[in-house]
Design an enzyme around this catalytic site. Structure first.
Site, PDB file in Angstrom:
ATOM      1  N   LYS A 128      48.808  45.259  46.358  1.00 50.59           N
ATOM      2  CA  LYS A 128      49.284  45.732  45.056  1.00 50.59           C
ATOM      3  C   LYS A 128      50.071  47.003  45.327  1.00 50.59           C
ATOM      4  O   LYS A 128      49.765  48.091  44.807  1.00 50.59           O
ATOM      5  CB  LYS A 128      48.085  45.952  44.114  1.00 50.59           C
ATOM      6  CG  LYS A 128      48.451  46.242  42.671  1.00 50.59           C
ATOM      7  CD  LYS A 128      49.004  45.047  41.927  1.00 50.59           C
ATOM      8  CE  LYS A 128      49.465  45.457  40.534  1.00 50.59           C
ATOM      9  NZ  LYS A 128      50.238  44.392  39.858  1.00 50.59           N
ATOM     10  N   ASP A 131      37.932  32.560  45.741  1.00 50.91           N
ATOM     11  CA  ASP A 131      37.299  31.708  44.733  1.00 50.91           C
ATOM     12  C   ASP A 131      38.348  30.843  44.021  1.00 50.91           C
ATOM     13  O   ASP A 131      38.127  29.664  43.754  1.00 50.91           O
ATOM     14  CB  ASP A 131      36.567  32.557  43.675  1.00 50.91           C
ATOM     15  CG  ASP A 131      35.081  32.689  43.973  1.00 50.91           C
ATOM     16  OD1 ASP A 131      34.715  32.591  45.167  1.00 50.91           O
ATOM     17  OD2 ASP A 131      34.293  32.886  43.037  1.00 50.91           O
TER      18      ASP A 131
HETATM   19 MG    MG Z   1      32.978  35.936  46.086  1.00 56.98          MG
END
Ligand code: MG
Ligand code: IPM
Length: 360
Positions: free
Chosen positions: A195, A255
């Site tokens: 970022k 994820d």
């Molecule tokens: Mg995790």
């Protein structure tokens, strides 16, 4: 070869899936002439129940004395389990963070692969999933927000909480080197995610990654902002080979990447230090809701054991054999409930382990 493996069965479905992974390792050992010595240690909720803390010094010492650690999963249901009434530093997750730090496991490899046989489980549109994808998320694991100073204070009745995101250049360099080394053995592309339009730590990240890239002229480096990366993962996941990123971004993006494979029960991971030592665990959690029912998918843990054979023991032939057995079992139409689809045969955790063992 003599292999010394410490197992952390952990909580929830952990003991079941580690049991099946051991079954497979034992078959591999028998077939290829290796001897495995296992030691079990407690971590997370299991350790809290036994010792009042999520990780003991004895457990860390046992892990350190092994060649590699095989872990199931830790933690419980935060809304019902008494473990979550304890202070944060005594909860199950604190044990996981502590062992990562104690063993200096700074490099977390999380492959996200779309299996041909499971393409139907991919939640993306067919025109996107048709291209397939096979990426490696390389997450920094012992720095950043997870290990920076944190504090909650109160002044004039107003509470303030602070977490700090700290990286020094050496921490960035060592994970970048791992990222480029892995990319060199894959398709030769690193996407470094940061970022840098906002954070100082990201600007330093970018600078150091560029310095490291000079030693790997055969690897292509690109930079991507983390918010854009989150979009690209669902828009065009095929563009990624190695994604190199800091701890918190890697937690979130890994994820997301596993979700787009449609089969989180299939995804392995390895956490490595700068020797051959590593801790291997599935990418998924402890799934307390299905614990003890013999319905969990052991494949992610089995594939983590394959990563162990490859990265800690340099046993590529054995690792290939395990990965081939997984593909074969899917081809033969066997599925646990998380990846079940029409026309396939539903099997439980133990039976999946047996079917894999037969195919080694
Ligand atoms: Mg995790
Ligand atoms: C993971 C998990 C852990 C993390 C939790 C359980 C502390 O989400 O391994 O991705 O955030 O690192």
């Amino acid at each position: 070869m003599d292999l010394k493996i410490t197992c952390i069965p952990g909580d929830g479905i952990g003991p079941e899936i580690v049991g099946e992974a051991r079954k497979i390792l034992d078959v591999v050992a028998r077939k290829y002439g290796h001897v495995i010595r296992y030691t079990d240690i407690l971590m997370g909720g299991a350790s809290i129940d036994a010792y009042g803390v999520p990780l003991t010094e004895e457990a860390v010492a046992a892990a350190k004395s092994a060649d590699a650690v095989l872990m199931g999963s830790i933690g419980g249901d935060a809304s019902t389990s008494p473990w979550y009434k304890l202070s944060p530093d005594l909860r199950p997750e604190a044990g996981l963070l502590a062992i990562r730090k104690a063993l200096n496991l700074f490099a977390n490899l999380r492959p996200a692969v779309l299996y041909d046989e499971l393409v139907g489980a991919c939640p993306l549109k067919e025109e996107i999933s048709a291209a397939g994808f096979d990426m490696m998320i390389m997450r920094e694991l012992t720095g950043g927000l997870y290990f920076g100073k944190r504090q909650t204070t109160e002044s004039d009745g107003v509470k303030t909480a602070v977490d700090t995101l700290v990286y020094n250049e050496n921490e960035i360099r060592r994970i970048a080197v791992k990222g480029f080394e892995i990319a060199r053995k894959r398709r030769g592309k690193v996407t470094s995610v940061d970022k840098a339009n906002v954070l100082d730590s990201s600007r330093l990240w970018r600078q150091v990654v560029e310095e490291v890239a000079r030693d790997y002229p055969e690897v292509t480096l690109e930079h991507m902002l983390v918010d854009n990366c989150a979009m690209q993962l669902v828009k065009d996941p095929a563009q990624f080979d190695v994604i190199l990123t800091e701890n918190m971004f890697g937690d979130i993006l890994s994820d997301e990447a596993s979700m787009v494979t449609g089969s989180i029960g299939m995804l392995a991971s390895a956490s490595l230090n700068d020797t051959k030592f590593g801790l291997y665990e599935p990418s998924h959690g402890s799934a307390p809701d299905i614990a003890g029912k013999d319905i969990a998918n052991p494949i992610a843990t089995v594939l983590s054991a394959a990563m162990m054979l490859r990265y800690s023991f340099d046993l590529d032939v054995e690792a290939d054999a395990v990965e081939k057995a997984v593909k074969q079992v899917l081809k033969d139409g066997y599925r646990t409930s998380d990846i079940m689809s029409e026309g396939c045969t539903l099997v439980g955790c133990r039976q999946m382990g047996d079917l894999l063992a037969e195919r080694i």
